[in-house]
Design a protein around this motif. Structure first.
Motif, PDB file in Angstrom:
ATOM      1  N   LEU A  69       0.964  -1.278  -0.044  1.00  0.00           N
ATOM      2  CA  LEU A  69      -0.076   0.079  -0.167  1.00  0.00           C
ATOM      3  C   LEU A  69       0.894   0.867   0.085  1.00  0.00           C
ATOM      4  O   LEU A  69       0.619   2.337  -0.755  1.00  0.00           O
ATOM      5  CB  LEU A  69      -0.860   0.071   1.055  1.00  0.00           C
ATOM      6  N   SER A  70       2.000   1.293   0.760  1.00  0.00           N
ATOM      7  CA  SER A  70       2.740   2.322   0.923  1.00  0.00           C
ATOM      8  C   SER A  70       3.759   2.576  -0.762  1.00  0.00           C
ATOM      9  O   SER A  70       3.794   3.782  -1.124  1.00  0.00           O
ATOM     10  CB  SER A  70       3.600   2.473   1.647  1.00  0.00           C
ATOM     11  N   THR A  71       3.928   1.403  -1.256  1.00  0.00           N
ATOM     12  CA  THR A  71       4.615   1.621  -2.240  1.00  0.00           C
ATOM     13  C   THR A  71       3.916   1.961  -3.486  1.00  0.00           C
ATOM     14  O   THR A  71       4.249   2.869  -4.353  1.00  0.00           O
ATOM     15  CB  THR A  71       5.047  -0.007  -2.859  1.00  0.00           C
ATOM     16  N   LYS A  72       2.560   1.956  -3.365  1.00  0.00           N
ATOM     17  CA  LYS A  72       1.474   2.615  -4.449  1.00  0.00           C
ATOM     18  C   LYS A  72       1.415   4.017  -4.233  1.00  0.00           C
ATOM     19  O   LYS A  72       1.657   4.831  -5.265  1.00  0.00           O
ATOM     20  CB  LYS A  72       0.048   2.183  -4.035  1.00  0.00           C
ATOM     21  N   SER A  73       1.481   4.415  -2.970  1.00  0.00           N
ATOM     22  CA  SER A  73       1.524   6.201  -2.833  1.00  0.00           C
ATOM     23  C   SER A  73       2.963   6.495  -3.487  1.00  0.00           C
ATOM     24  O   SER A  73       2.929   7.682  -4.092  1.00  0.00           O
ATOM     25  CB  SER A  73       1.345   6.213  -1.285  1.00  0.00           C
ATOM     26  N   TYR A  74       3.909   6.036  -3.150  1.00  0.00           N
ATOM     27  CA  TYR A  74       5.191   6.532  -3.563  1.00  0.00           C
ATOM     28  C   TYR A  74       5.392   6.445  -4.856  1.00  0.00           C
ATOM     29  O   TYR A  74       5.799   7.389  -5.572  1.00  0.00           O
ATOM     30  CB  TYR A  74       6.329   5.695  -2.951  1.00  0.00           C
ATOM     31  N   LEU A  75       4.770   5.436  -5.731  1.00  0.00           N
ATOM     32  CA  LEU A  75       4.851   5.408  -7.038  1.00  0.00           C
ATOM     33  C   LEU A  75       4.363   6.418  -7.703  1.00  0.00           C
ATOM     34  O   LEU A  75       4.434   6.813  -8.823  1.00  0.00           O
ATOM     35  CB  LEU A  75       4.631   3.856  -7.445  1.00  0.00           C
ATOM     36  N   GLU A  76       2.918   6.451  -7.030  1.00  0.00           N
ATOM     37  CA  GLU A  76       2.069   7.643  -7.755  1.00  0.00           C
ATOM     38  C   GLU A  76       2.966   8.838  -7.961  1.00  0.00           C
ATOM     39  O   GLU A  76       2.898   9.609  -8.738  1.00  0.00           O
ATOM     40  CB  GLU A  76       0.736   7.609  -6.878  1.00  0.00           C
ATOM     41  N   LYS A  77       3.445   9.526  -6.573  1.00  0.00           N
ATOM     42  CA  LYS A  77       4.188  10.480  -6.665  1.00  0.00           C
ATOM     43  C   LYS A  77       5.437  10.641  -7.517  1.00  0.00           C
ATOM     44  O   LYS A  77       5.624  11.616  -8.127  1.00  0.00           O
ATOM     45  CB  LYS A  77       4.625  10.748  -5.097  1.00  0.00           C
ATOM     46  N   TYR A  78       6.170   9.503  -7.654  1.00  0.00           N
ATOM     47  CA  TYR A  78       7.336   9.592  -8.477  1.00  0.00           C
ATOM     48  C   TYR A  78       6.806   9.673 -10.084  1.00  0.00           C
ATOM     49  O   TYR A  78       7.135  10.424 -10.780  1.00  0.00           O
ATOM     50  CB  TYR A  78       7.680   8.246  -8.293  1.00  0.00           C
ATOM     51  N   ILE A  79       5.715   8.950 -10.326  1.00  0.00           N
ATOM     52  CA  ILE A  79       5.202   9.042 -11.685  1.00  0.00           C
ATOM     53  C   ILE A  79       4.776  10.556 -12.081  1.00  0.00           C
ATOM     54  O   ILE A  79       5.054  11.317 -13.098  1.00  0.00           O
ATOM     55  CB  ILE A  79       4.076   8.193 -11.935  1.00  0.00           C
ATOM     56  N   LYS A  80       4.071  11.023 -11.002  1.00  0.00           N
ATOM     57  CA  LYS A  80       3.597  12.459 -11.141  1.00  0.00           C
ATOM     58  C   LYS A  80       4.511  13.581 -11.378  1.00  0.00           C
ATOM     59  O   LYS A  80       4.641  14.414 -12.434  1.00  0.00           O
ATOM     60  CB  LYS A  80       2.630  12.761  -9.938  1.00  0.00           C
ATOM     61  N   GLU A  81       5.969  13.306 -10.736  1.00  0.00           N
ATOM     62  CA  GLU A  81       6.811  14.123 -10.910  1.00  0.00           C
ATOM     63  C   GLU A  81       7.923  13.857 -11.936  1.00  0.00           C
ATOM     64  O   GLU A  81       8.628  14.795 -12.183  1.00  0.00           O
ATOM     65  CB  GLU A  81       7.533  14.092  -9.357  1.00  0.00           C
ATOM     66  N   ASN A  82       7.785  12.779 -12.250  1.00  0.00           N
ATOM     67  CA  ASN A  82       9.217  12.341 -12.898  1.00  0.00           C
ATOM     68  C   ASN A  82       8.853  11.639 -14.536  1.00  0.00           C
ATOM     69  O   ASN A  82       9.772  11.820 -15.340  1.00  0.00           O
ATOM     70  CB  ASN A  82       9.968  11.358 -12.444  1.00  0.00           C
ATOM     71  N   ILE A  83       7.771  11.361 -14.720  1.00  0.00           N
ATOM     72  CA  ILE A  83       7.284  10.574 -15.853  1.00  0.00           C
ATOM     73  C   ILE A  83       6.658  11.491 -17.000  1.00  0.00           C
ATOM     74  O   ILE A  83       5.841  12.359 -16.601  1.00  0.00           O
ATOM     75  CB  ILE A  83       6.249   9.314 -15.603  1.00  0.00           C
ATOM     76  N   THR A  84       7.265  11.368 -18.091  1.00  0.00           N
ATOM     77  CA  THR A  84       6.554  12.213 -19.384  1.00  0.00           C
ATOM     78  C   THR A  84       6.271  11.454 -20.228  1.00  0.00           C
ATOM     79  O   THR A  84       6.422  10.208 -20.324  1.00  0.00           O
ATOM     80  CB  THR A  84       7.602  13.184 -19.664  1.00  0.00           C
ATOM     81  N   ALA A  85       5.492  11.929 -21.556  1.00  0.00           N
ATOM     82  CA  ALA A  85       5.217  10.935 -22.547  1.00  0.00           C
ATOM     83  C   ALA A  85       6.474  10.426 -23.159  1.00  0.00           C
ATOM     84  O   ALA A  85       6.285   9.354 -23.737  1.00  0.00           O
ATOM     85  CB  ALA A  85       4.413  11.869 -23.569  1.00  0.00           C
ATOM     86  N   ASP A  86       7.560  11.175 -22.997  1.00  0.00           N
ATOM     87  CA  ASP A  86       8.687  10.852 -23.810  1.00  0.00           C
ATOM     88  C   ASP A  86       9.888   9.920 -22.700  1.00  0.00           C
ATOM     89  O   ASP A  86      10.652   9.414 -23.179  1.00  0.00           O
ATOM     90  CB  ASP A  86       9.336  11.875 -24.424  1.00  0.00           C
ATOM     91  N   LYS A  87       9.287   9.943 -21.455  1.00  0.00           N
ATOM     92  CA  LYS A  87      10.195   9.181 -20.636  1.00  0.00           C
ATOM     93  C   LYS A  87       9.373   8.602 -19.572  1.00  0.00           C
ATOM     94  O   LYS A  87       8.859   8.861 -18.526  1.00  0.00           O
ATOM     95  CB  LYS A  87      11.082  10.618 -19.530  1.00  0.00           C
ATOM     96  N   THR A  88       9.321   7.005 -19.870  1.00  0.00           N
ATOM     97  CA  THR A  88       8.428   6.371 -19.031  1.00  0.00           C
ATOM     98  C   THR A  88       9.038   5.084 -18.217  1.00  0.00           C
ATOM     99  O   THR A  88       8.555   4.534 -17.566  1.00  0.00           O
ATOM    100  CB  THR A  88       7.300   5.779 -20.071  1.00  0.00           C
TER     101      THR A  88
END
Length: 330
Positions: free
Chosen positions: A223-242
């Motif tokens: 459950l905590s991994t989900k929260s951390y990953l959501e935050k990481y994706i929001k801050e680091n992932i773009t359409a060109d960098k997945t």
């Protein structure tokens, strides 16, 4: 791999067809793959008594043409990288005793189950059996220290491991024999239903302590991994960098009152979303039956009903990528 072959060779099936058994089998697979390796690696690398065996095994696999002495001397270069992963996995001197106590208790729980049932879900193995046995055989069974523990504390579990690998078929509860009048041993012809998954989508109650242990120990990490990953994706992932790194940071976890730090692994979510997708694909009435089962376990409903849409992961050429969600303007 099992899913791949199950589609092409569906008989005999190892993935149950009924809803509760299908979900429980998938949960056991995930828990075995993603949590069980922690006590495994603790036992493997925390006891110097294991090292002669490990040097020979790693050396034999990596340098099969060399002699025993040369293989042993070179083996440390091979297994050193695995040993160095322990702190990232939260395996330390502080957590070692907690992992050991948990595994010893699980051996007792598994013994109670295999005293009643040949496999996790009845008379034939499911995908959860194969996931668990794969972990158990290579490490808990073969490594000297945990192997001695399993064979002396839980011989029924050791027999199940051997049977899953085809080494001890006569130890299975379904392999019964009788002596004929002329003195020949003949295998007893048991009813077909006793060689299948439990009837009526039944989940053996002897599995409940094992499921409770997995949910309690691994559930908060998921459950905590989900929260951390959501935050990481929001801050680091773009359409060109997945592409996702193997670990996106560190988080605390607690086992038997002991708190330590471990890595945050997106791969957990990739495995987890397979179970959640399976749950969501069930008809409403079948999901209700699963809910009535899962409500008995800590975090059970949370883990199945979770919304992973903001942290979905896909695997491309064995590399994990975040699935960037496209916002609707409607």
């Amino acid at each position: 791999m099992i899913s791949f072959f199950e589609e092409r060779y569906p008989l005999p099936p190892v993935i149950p067809k009924t809803s509760k058994q299908k979900i429980v089998s998938s949960l056991l697979e995930m828990f075995a793959d993603e949590w069980l390796f922690r006590p495994i690696l603790h036992y493997r690398w925390s006891y110097p008594e294991n090292l002669p065996f490990l040097k020979e095994e790693f050396g034999r696999v990596a340098f099969p043409t060399l002699g025993t002495k040369e293989r042993s001397d070179l083996a440390e270069n091979v297994y050193g990288r695995y040993k160095n992963l322990l702190p990232l996995l939260g395996i330390t001197k502080k957590t070692g005793p907690a992992f050991e106590e948990s595994w010893k208790e699980m051996l007792d729980e598994l013994t109670a189950h295999f005293d009643k049932h040949p496999y996790f879900l009845g008379g034939k193995p499911c995908v959860g059996d194969f996931a668990f046995a794969g972990m158990a055989y290579t490490n808990f069974f073969r490594d000297p220290i945990p192997g001695y523990l399993m064979k002396t504390r839980a011989p029924l579990v050791a027999a199940w491991v051997e049977n899953m690998n085809g080494h001890l078929p006569h130890a299975n509860k379904l392999s019964l024999h009788e002596v004929t009048e002329d003195g020949w041993l003949m295998r007893e012809d048991l009813p077909e239903e006793s060689r299948d998954f439990c009837a009526n989508d039944y989940i053996p109650e002897t599995l409940f302590p094992i499921l409770t242990r997995f949910f309690t120990e691994f559930g908060p990490i998921l459950l905590s991994t989900k929260s951390y990953l959501e935050k990481y994706i929001k801050e680091n992932i773009t359409a060109d960098k997945t592409e996702l790194p193997r670990s996106i940071g560190e988080q605390e976890f607690t086992l038997r009152g002991v708190t330590e730090v471990t890595g945050i692994f997106p791969f957990y979510v990739w495995k987890w979303q397979r179970v959640v997708d399976l749950y969501n694909s069930l008809p409403f009435c079948e999901r209700q039956a699963v809910d009535n089962l899962m409500v008995q376990f800590p975090y059970g409903l949370q883990i199945l009903k979770v919304n992973l849409n903001q942290c979905r992961v896909q695997r491309i050429n064995n590399i994990l990528h975040a699935v960037k969600q496209v916002k609707s303007h409607l």
